[in-house]
Design a protein around this motif. Structure first.
Motif, PDB file in Angstrom:
ATOM      1  N   MET A   1      52.973  48.219  43.519  1.00 50.39           N
ATOM      2  CA  MET A   1      51.523  48.347  43.590  1.00 50.39           C
ATOM      3  C   MET A   1      50.907  47.544  42.444  1.00 50.39           C
ATOM      4  SD  MET A   1      49.163  51.785  43.489  1.00 50.39           S
ATOM      5  CE  MET A   1      49.569  52.230  45.171  1.00 50.39           C
ATOM      6  N   ALA A   2      50.075  46.578  42.771  1.00 48.83           N
ATOM      7  CA  ALA A   2      49.457  45.716  41.766  1.00 48.83           C
ATOM      8  C   ALA A   2      47.971  46.036  41.659  1.00 48.83           C
ATOM      9  CB  ALA A   2      49.648  44.251  42.124  1.00 48.83           C
ATOM     10  N   GLY A   3      47.513  46.293  40.425  1.00 51.43           N
ATOM     11  CA  GLY A   3      46.103  46.559  40.184  1.00 51.43           C
ATOM     12  C   GLY A   3      45.515  45.484  39.304  1.00 51.43           C
ATOM     13  N   SER A   4      44.326  44.975  39.673  1.00 50.34           N
ATOM     14  CA  SER A   4      43.740  43.859  38.932  1.00 50.34           C
ATOM     15  C   SER A   4      42.230  44.005  38.856  1.00 50.34           C
ATOM     16  CB  SER A   4      44.107  42.541  39.621  1.00 50.34           C
ATOM     17  OG  SER A   4      43.513  41.457  38.975  1.00 50.34           O
ATOM     18  N   GLU A   5      41.677  43.690  37.675  1.00 45.44           N
ATOM     19  CA  GLU A   5      40.228  43.709  37.476  1.00 45.44           C
ATOM     20  C   GLU A   5      39.648  42.333  37.780  1.00 45.44           C
ATOM     21  OE1 GLU A   5      38.980  45.333  33.657  1.00 45.44           O
ATOM     22  OE2 GLU A   5      41.030  46.025  33.390  1.00 45.44           O
ATOM     23  N   ARG A   6      38.503  42.285  38.455  1.00 45.65           N
ATOM     24  CA  ARG A   6      37.747  41.059  38.672  1.00 45.65           C
ATOM     25  C   ARG A   6      36.316  41.299  38.185  1.00 45.65           C
ATOM     26  NH1 ARG A   6      42.114  39.545  38.885  1.00 45.65           N
ATOM     27  NH2 ARG A   6      43.202  38.360  40.490  1.00 45.65           N
ATOM     28  N   SER A   7      35.470  40.273  38.203  1.00 43.64           N
ATOM     29  CA  SER A   7      34.136  40.394  37.617  1.00 43.64           C
ATOM     30  C   SER A   7      33.261  41.404  38.345  1.00 43.64           C
ATOM     31  CB  SER A   7      33.448  39.024  37.605  1.00 43.64           C
ATOM     32  OG  SER A   7      33.322  38.529  38.930  1.00 43.64           O
ATOM     33  N   ASP A   8      33.515  41.604  39.630  1.00 42.55           N
ATOM     34  CA  ASP A   8      32.653  42.504  40.390  1.00 42.55           C
ATOM     35  C   ASP A   8      33.425  43.525  41.219  1.00 42.55           C
ATOM     36  OD1 ASP A   8      33.768  40.749  42.175  1.00 42.55           O
ATOM     37  OD2 ASP A   8      31.900  40.303  43.249  1.00 42.55           O
ATOM     38  N   ARG A   9      34.724  43.648  40.959  1.00 42.85           N
ATOM     39  CA  ARG A   9      35.512  44.556  41.786  1.00 42.85           C
ATOM     40  C   ARG A   9      36.876  44.838  41.142  1.00 42.85           C
ATOM     41  NH1 ARG A   9      35.676  39.450  43.474  1.00 42.85           N
ATOM     42  NH2 ARG A   9      37.633  38.509  44.245  1.00 42.85           N
ATOM     43  N   LEU A  10      37.503  45.907  41.616  1.00 39.39           N
ATOM     44  CA  LEU A  10      38.885  46.194  41.260  1.00 39.39           C
ATOM     45  C   LEU A  10      39.716  46.067  42.533  1.00 39.39           C
ATOM     46  CD1 LEU A  10      40.225  48.838  38.872  1.00 39.39           C
ATOM     47  CD2 LEU A  10      41.214  48.721  41.148  1.00 39.39           C
TER      48      LEU A  10
END
Length: 326
Positions: A1-10
Protein backbone atom coordinates in the motif's frame (compact mmCIF):
# COMPACT_ATOMS: atom_id res chain seq x y z
CA UNK A 1 0.00 0.00 0.00
CA UNK A 2 1.58 3.27 -1.14
CA UNK A 3 0.52 6.62 0.33
CA UNK A 4 1.60 9.92 -1.21
CA UNK A 5 0.89 13.61 -0.63
CA UNK A 6 0.21 15.94 -3.58
CA UNK A 7 -0.55 19.69 -3.65
CA UNK A 8 -4.31 19.20 -3.64
CA UNK A 9 -4.89 15.58 -2.68
CA UNK A 10 -3.68 12.47 -0.91
CA UNK A 11 -3.32 9.42 -3.16
CA UNK A 12 -3.21 5.75 -2.23
CA UNK A 13 -2.30 2.85 -4.49
CA UNK A 14 -3.25 -0.59 -3.18
CA UNK A 15 -1.63 -3.76 -4.49
CA UNK A 16 -3.41 -7.02 -3.66
CA UNK A 17 -2.22 -10.52 -4.64
CA UNK A 18 -3.41 -11.52 -8.11
CA UNK A 19 -5.40 -8.30 -8.54
CA UNK A 20 -4.91 -5.16 -10.63
CA UNK A 21 -3.76 -2.09 -8.71
CA UNK A 22 -6.45 -0.11 -6.91
CA UNK A 23 -6.17 3.68 -6.72
CA UNK A 24 -8.12 6.08 -4.53
CA UNK A 25 -7.84 9.79 -3.81
CA UNK A 26 -8.76 12.06 -0.90
CA UNK A 27 -9.11 15.62 -2.26
CA UNK A 28 -7.58 17.93 0.35
CA UNK A 29 -5.15 20.87 0.24
CA UNK A 30 -1.61 19.84 1.11
CA UNK A 31 -1.57 22.37 3.97
CA UNK A 32 -4.54 20.64 5.61
CA UNK A 33 -2.99 17.18 5.18
CA UNK A 34 0.32 18.37 6.60
CA UNK A 35 -1.36 20.13 9.53
CA UNK A 36 -3.42 17.04 10.42
CA UNK A 37 -0.39 14.74 10.26
CA UNK A 38 1.70 17.10 12.41
CA UNK A 39 -1.10 17.34 14.97
CA UNK A 40 -1.39 13.56 15.07
CA UNK A 41 2.36 13.19 15.57
CA UNK A 42 2.21 15.63 18.49
CA UNK A 43 -0.81 13.79 19.92
CA UNK A 44 1.24 10.66 20.66
CA UNK A 45 2.86 12.32 23.65
CA UNK A 46 1.32 11.65 27.05
CA UNK A 47 -0.81 14.53 28.27
CA UNK A 48 -2.39 15.22 24.88
CA UNK A 49 -6.17 14.75 24.83
CA UNK A 50 -7.02 11.11 24.10
CA UNK A 51 -10.30 12.13 22.51
CA UNK A 52 -8.51 14.50 20.12
CA UNK A 53 -5.76 11.94 19.37
CA UNK A 54 -8.29 9.25 18.47
CA UNK A 55 -10.19 11.73 16.32
CA UNK A 56 -7.03 12.59 14.37
CA UNK A 57 -6.00 8.92 14.11
CA UNK A 58 -9.43 8.04 12.75
CA UNK A 59 -9.29 10.88 10.22
CA UNK A 60 -6.00 9.58 8.80
CA UNK A 61 -7.38 6.02 8.91
CA UNK A 62 -10.30 7.20 6.79
CA UNK A 63 -7.88 8.66 4.26
CA UNK A 64 -5.62 5.65 3.95
CA UNK A 65 -7.45 2.49 5.00
CA UNK A 66 -11.22 2.95 5.04
CA UNK A 67 -11.65 2.99 1.22
CA UNK A 68 -9.85 -0.37 1.04
CA UNK A 69 -11.62 -2.12 3.94
CA UNK A 70 -13.94 -4.22 1.77
CA UNK A 71 -11.16 -5.36 -0.55
CA UNK A 72 -8.82 -6.18 2.35
CA UNK A 73 -11.50 -8.26 4.05
CA UNK A 74 -12.56 -9.99 0.83
CA UNK A 75 -8.96 -11.08 0.19
CA UNK A 76 -8.32 -12.18 3.79
CA UNK A 77 -5.35 -9.81 4.09
CA UNK A 78 -3.41 -10.25 7.33
CA UNK A 79 -0.32 -8.08 6.71
CA UNK A 80 -0.17 -4.51 5.40
CA UNK A 81 3.13 -3.25 3.96
CA UNK A 82 3.31 0.52 3.49
CA UNK A 83 5.43 2.56 1.08
CA UNK A 84 5.00 6.07 2.48
CA UNK A 85 5.80 9.55 1.25
CA UNK A 86 6.35 12.91 2.94
CA UNK A 87 5.39 13.40 6.58
CA UNK A 88 3.49 10.10 6.48
CA UNK A 89 6.88 8.46 7.07
CA UNK A 90 6.88 9.88 10.60
CA UNK A 91 3.42 8.57 11.50
CA UNK A 92 3.20 5.06 12.99
CA UNK A 93 0.60 3.26 10.86
CA UNK A 94 -0.03 0.89 13.78
CA UNK A 95 -1.78 3.72 15.64
CA UNK A 96 -4.42 4.53 13.02
CA UNK A 97 -7.88 4.08 14.52
CA UNK A 98 -11.11 2.85 12.91
CA UNK A 99 -13.40 4.06 15.70
CA UNK A 100 -13.18 0.81 17.66
CA UNK A 101 -9.62 -0.51 17.46
CA UNK A 102 -6.13 0.33 16.29
CA UNK A 103 -4.85 -0.87 12.94
CA UNK A 104 -2.22 -3.09 14.66
CA UNK A 105 -5.07 -4.96 16.36
CA UNK A 106 -6.28 -6.00 12.90
CA UNK A 107 -3.11 -6.44 10.83
CA UNK A 108 0.60 -7.09 11.02
CA UNK A 109 2.39 -4.02 9.62
CA UNK A 110 5.66 -3.44 7.79
CA UNK A 111 7.34 -0.59 5.91
CA UNK A 112 9.15 -0.97 2.60
CA UNK A 113 11.25 1.09 0.22
CA UNK A 114 9.27 -0.54 -2.60
CA UNK A 115 6.91 -3.46 -3.08
CA UNK A 116 9.59 -6.13 -3.22
CA UNK A 117 9.19 -9.42 -1.39
CA UNK A 118 12.30 -11.22 -0.17
CA UNK A 119 12.28 -14.99 -0.73
CA UNK A 120 13.12 -16.14 2.81
CA UNK A 121 12.07 -15.39 6.33
CA UNK A 122 14.23 -15.50 9.44
CA UNK A 123 14.87 -19.03 10.67
CA UNK A 124 14.97 -19.21 14.46
CA UNK A 125 17.25 -22.25 14.27
CA UNK A 126 19.92 -19.90 12.88
CA UNK A 127 19.20 -17.12 15.37
CA UNK A 128 22.72 -16.14 16.37
CA UNK A 129 22.66 -12.63 17.81
CA UNK A 130 25.23 -9.89 18.41
CA UNK A 131 23.90 -7.75 21.28
CA UNK A 132 25.40 -4.36 22.08
CA UNK A 133 24.19 -1.83 24.61
CA UNK A 134 24.78 1.07 26.98
CA UNK A 135 23.16 1.35 30.39
CA UNK A 136 25.31 4.22 31.68
CA UNK A 137 25.22 7.91 30.79
CA UNK A 138 27.71 8.74 28.03
CA UNK A 139 28.60 11.84 26.00
CA UNK A 140 25.78 13.93 27.42
CA UNK A 141 23.10 11.25 26.94
CA UNK A 142 21.03 9.92 29.84
CA UNK A 143 21.50 6.42 31.30
CA UNK A 144 19.35 3.55 30.03
CA UNK A 145 18.88 1.22 33.02
CA UNK A 146 16.23 -0.80 31.18
CA UNK A 147 18.85 -1.89 28.65
CA UNK A 148 20.50 -4.13 31.25
CA UNK A 149 17.17 -5.90 31.90
CA UNK A 150 16.46 -6.07 28.18
CA UNK A 151 19.75 -7.73 27.25
CA UNK A 152 19.76 -10.07 30.26
CA UNK A 153 16.24 -11.37 29.60
CA UNK A 154 16.68 -11.69 25.83
CA UNK A 155 19.99 -13.54 26.34
CA UNK A 156 18.13 -16.20 28.33
CA UNK A 157 16.00 -16.99 25.27
CA UNK A 158 18.86 -17.32 22.76
CA UNK A 159 21.39 -20.14 22.59
CA UNK A 160 23.88 -18.40 20.30
CA UNK A 161 24.73 -14.85 21.33
CA UNK A 162 27.63 -12.46 21.83
CA UNK A 163 27.20 -9.51 24.21
CA UNK A 164 29.14 -6.22 24.40
CA UNK A 165 27.82 -4.00 27.21
CA UNK A 166 28.97 -0.53 28.34
CA UNK A 167 32.80 -0.20 28.25
CA UNK A 168 33.01 -3.39 26.15
CA UNK A 169 30.87 -1.71 23.47
CA UNK A 170 33.50 0.36 21.66
CA UNK A 171 33.69 0.98 17.94
CA UNK A 172 36.81 -1.20 17.64
CA UNK A 173 35.27 -4.09 19.61
CA UNK A 174 32.09 -3.85 17.53
CA UNK A 175 34.12 -4.02 14.33
CA UNK A 176 36.16 -7.01 15.51
CA UNK A 177 33.02 -8.98 16.38
CA UNK A 178 31.39 -8.25 13.03
CA UNK A 179 34.55 -9.19 11.13
CA UNK A 180 34.97 -12.37 13.17
CA UNK A 181 31.83 -14.24 12.19
CA UNK A 182 28.49 -13.56 10.54
CA UNK A 183 25.50 -12.74 12.74
CA UNK A 184 21.89 -13.18 11.62
CA UNK A 185 20.65 -10.56 14.11
CA UNK A 186 22.45 -7.42 15.33
CA UNK A 187 20.74 -5.82 18.34
CA UNK A 188 21.82 -2.33 19.42
CA UNK A 189 20.29 -1.03 22.66
CA UNK A 190 21.75 2.45 22.76
CA UNK A 191 21.01 6.09 22.08
CA UNK A 192 20.89 7.12 18.46
CA UNK A 193 19.35 9.68 16.18
CA UNK A 194 18.02 9.51 12.63
CA UNK A 195 17.76 12.60 10.48
CA UNK A 196 17.50 13.43 6.79
CA UNK A 197 20.96 14.96 7.31
CA UNK A 198 23.55 12.13 7.42
CA UNK A 199 25.73 14.26 9.69
CA UNK A 200 22.94 14.22 12.29
CA UNK A 201 22.35 10.47 11.99
CA UNK A 202 24.42 8.42 14.41
CA UNK A 203 24.52 5.63 16.99
CA UNK A 204 26.20 6.02 20.37
CA UNK A 205 28.96 3.62 21.47
CA UNK A 206 30.94 3.80 24.73
CA UNK A 207 33.66 5.91 23.14
CA UNK A 208 32.19 7.69 20.12
CA UNK A 209 29.22 8.66 17.97
CA UNK A 210 29.16 6.19 15.12
CA UNK A 211 28.05 8.14 12.04
CA UNK A 212 25.70 6.48 9.57
CA UNK A 213 28.37 6.06 6.90
CA UNK A 214 30.82 4.43 9.33
CA UNK A 215 28.08 2.23 10.72
CA UNK A 216 27.01 1.07 7.27
CA UNK A 217 30.59 0.32 6.24
CA UNK A 218 31.15 -1.60 9.46
CA UNK A 219 28.13 -3.84 8.93
CA UNK A 220 29.03 -4.43 5.31
CA UNK A 221 32.27 -6.00 6.51
CA UNK A 222 30.06 -8.98 7.25
CA UNK A 223 29.71 -9.83 3.57
CA UNK A 224 29.66 -13.61 3.87
CA UNK A 225 26.08 -13.69 5.05
CA UNK A 226 23.58 -10.82 5.11
CA UNK A 227 22.20 -9.58 8.42
CA UNK A 228 18.59 -10.73 8.53
CA UNK A 229 17.47 -8.32 11.22
CA UNK A 230 19.00 -5.11 12.56
CA UNK A 231 17.35 -3.97 15.81
CA UNK A 232 17.83 -0.38 16.98
CA UNK A 233 16.46 -0.14 20.51
CA UNK A 234 16.21 3.21 22.36
CA UNK A 235 16.97 5.23 19.22
CA UNK A 236 14.88 8.05 17.78
CA UNK A 237 14.30 10.15 14.69
CA UNK A 238 15.27 13.82 14.84
CA UNK A 239 12.43 15.88 16.29
CA UNK A 240 10.98 18.40 13.88
CA UNK A 241 12.66 16.86 10.82
CA UNK A 242 9.90 16.22 8.29
CA UNK A 243 12.18 13.90 6.34
CA UNK A 244 13.71 12.09 9.33
CA UNK A 245 12.13 8.83 8.22
CA UNK A 246 14.56 8.91 5.33
CA UNK A 247 17.40 8.68 7.84
CA UNK A 248 16.03 5.44 9.24
CA UNK A 249 15.20 4.05 5.81
CA UNK A 250 18.58 5.08 4.46
CA UNK A 251 20.47 3.46 7.31
CA UNK A 252 18.49 0.25 6.88
CA UNK A 253 19.24 0.22 3.16
CA UNK A 254 22.94 1.09 3.48
CA UNK A 255 23.60 -1.42 6.23
CA UNK A 256 22.75 -4.32 3.93
CA UNK A 257 20.35 -5.70 6.55
CA UNK A 258 17.27 -7.34 5.09
CA UNK A 259 15.09 -5.71 7.72
CA UNK A 260 15.43 -3.12 10.46
CA UNK A 261 13.37 -2.71 13.63
CA UNK A 262 13.55 0.76 15.16
CA UNK A 263 11.42 3.48 16.78
CA UNK A 264 10.09 6.74 15.40
CA UNK A 265 10.73 8.54 18.68
CA UNK A 266 12.64 7.96 21.90
CA UNK A 267 10.39 5.85 24.09
CA UNK A 268 10.28 4.77 27.72
CA UNK A 269 13.30 2.69 28.70
CA UNK A 270 11.45 0.04 30.71
CA UNK A 271 8.50 -0.41 28.33
CA UNK A 272 10.97 -0.86 25.47
CA UNK A 273 12.69 -3.62 27.45
CA UNK A 274 9.33 -5.38 27.89
CA UNK A 275 8.56 -4.96 24.21
CA UNK A 276 11.90 -6.41 23.09
CA UNK A 277 11.62 -9.39 25.45
CA UNK A 278 8.16 -10.20 24.03
CA UNK A 279 9.41 -9.71 20.46
CA UNK A 280 12.24 -12.20 20.96
CA UNK A 281 9.90 -14.65 22.65
CA UNK A 282 8.00 -14.89 19.36
CA UNK A 283 11.16 -14.94 17.23
CA UNK A 284 12.67 -17.85 19.14
CA UNK A 285 9.58 -19.97 18.54
CA UNK A 286 9.19 -18.85 14.92
CA UNK A 287 10.08 -22.19 13.32
CA UNK A 288 7.31 -23.87 15.35
CA UNK A 289 4.66 -21.22 14.71
CA UNK A 290 5.69 -20.09 11.19
CA UNK A 291 5.04 -16.46 12.14
CA UNK A 292 6.60 -13.53 10.31
CA UNK A 293 8.76 -10.80 11.82
CA UNK A 294 5.83 -8.43 11.22
CA UNK A 295 3.58 -10.69 13.28
CA UNK A 296 6.21 -10.91 16.03
CA UNK A 297 6.20 -7.09 16.07
CA UNK A 298 2.41 -7.05 16.21
CA UNK A 299 2.24 -9.49 19.13
CA UNK A 300 4.79 -7.49 21.11
CA UNK A 301 2.83 -4.29 20.49
CA UNK A 302 -0.44 -5.98 21.47
CA UNK A 303 1.20 -7.13 24.73
CA UNK A 304 1.97 -3.49 25.59
CA UNK A 305 -1.55 -2.40 24.62
CA UNK A 306 -2.92 -4.99 27.07
CA UNK A 307 -0.62 -3.73 29.84
CA UNK A 308 -2.47 -0.90 31.66
CA UNK A 309 0.86 0.75 32.46
CA UNK A 310 1.90 0.96 28.79
CA UNK A 311 -1.32 0.98 26.73
CA UNK A 312 -0.86 4.58 25.56
CA UNK A 313 0.44 4.72 21.93
CA UNK A 314 3.44 6.69 23.15
CA UNK A 315 4.84 3.39 24.45
CA UNK A 316 3.93 0.89 21.70
CA UNK A 317 3.19 2.81 18.48
CA UNK A 318 6.68 4.00 17.41
CA UNK A 319 8.15 0.54 16.75
CA UNK A 320 8.43 0.04 12.99
CA UNK A 321 9.80 -2.75 10.82
CA UNK A 322 11.52 -1.57 7.63
CA UNK A 323 12.37 -3.99 4.84
CA UNK A 324 11.71 -7.72 4.75
CA UNK A 325 8.66 -8.40 6.90
CA UNK A 326 8.74 -12.20 6.56
Amino acid sequence: MAGSERSDRLEVILSLPDHPLLHYITPLPQEEIQSTLEQLYSAFYIGFSQKERLKLAQEVYNWLIQPAEVDLAANNIQTLVFVLDGFLRNIPMASLYDGQQYLIEKYSIGLSQGLQLFPEGLESARLNVLMLGLTEARQGFTPLPGVGVEIEEIAKKIDSKTILLNEEFTQVAFQKKVEGKPFRVVHLATHGQFSSDPEETFLLTWDTRLQVKEFSELLQEQNRDPIELLILSACQTAAGDNRAGLGLAGLALRSGARSTLATLWSVDDLSTAEFMIDFYQVLTTKSETNLTKAEALRQAQIALIKNPQYNHPYFWAPFVLVGNWL
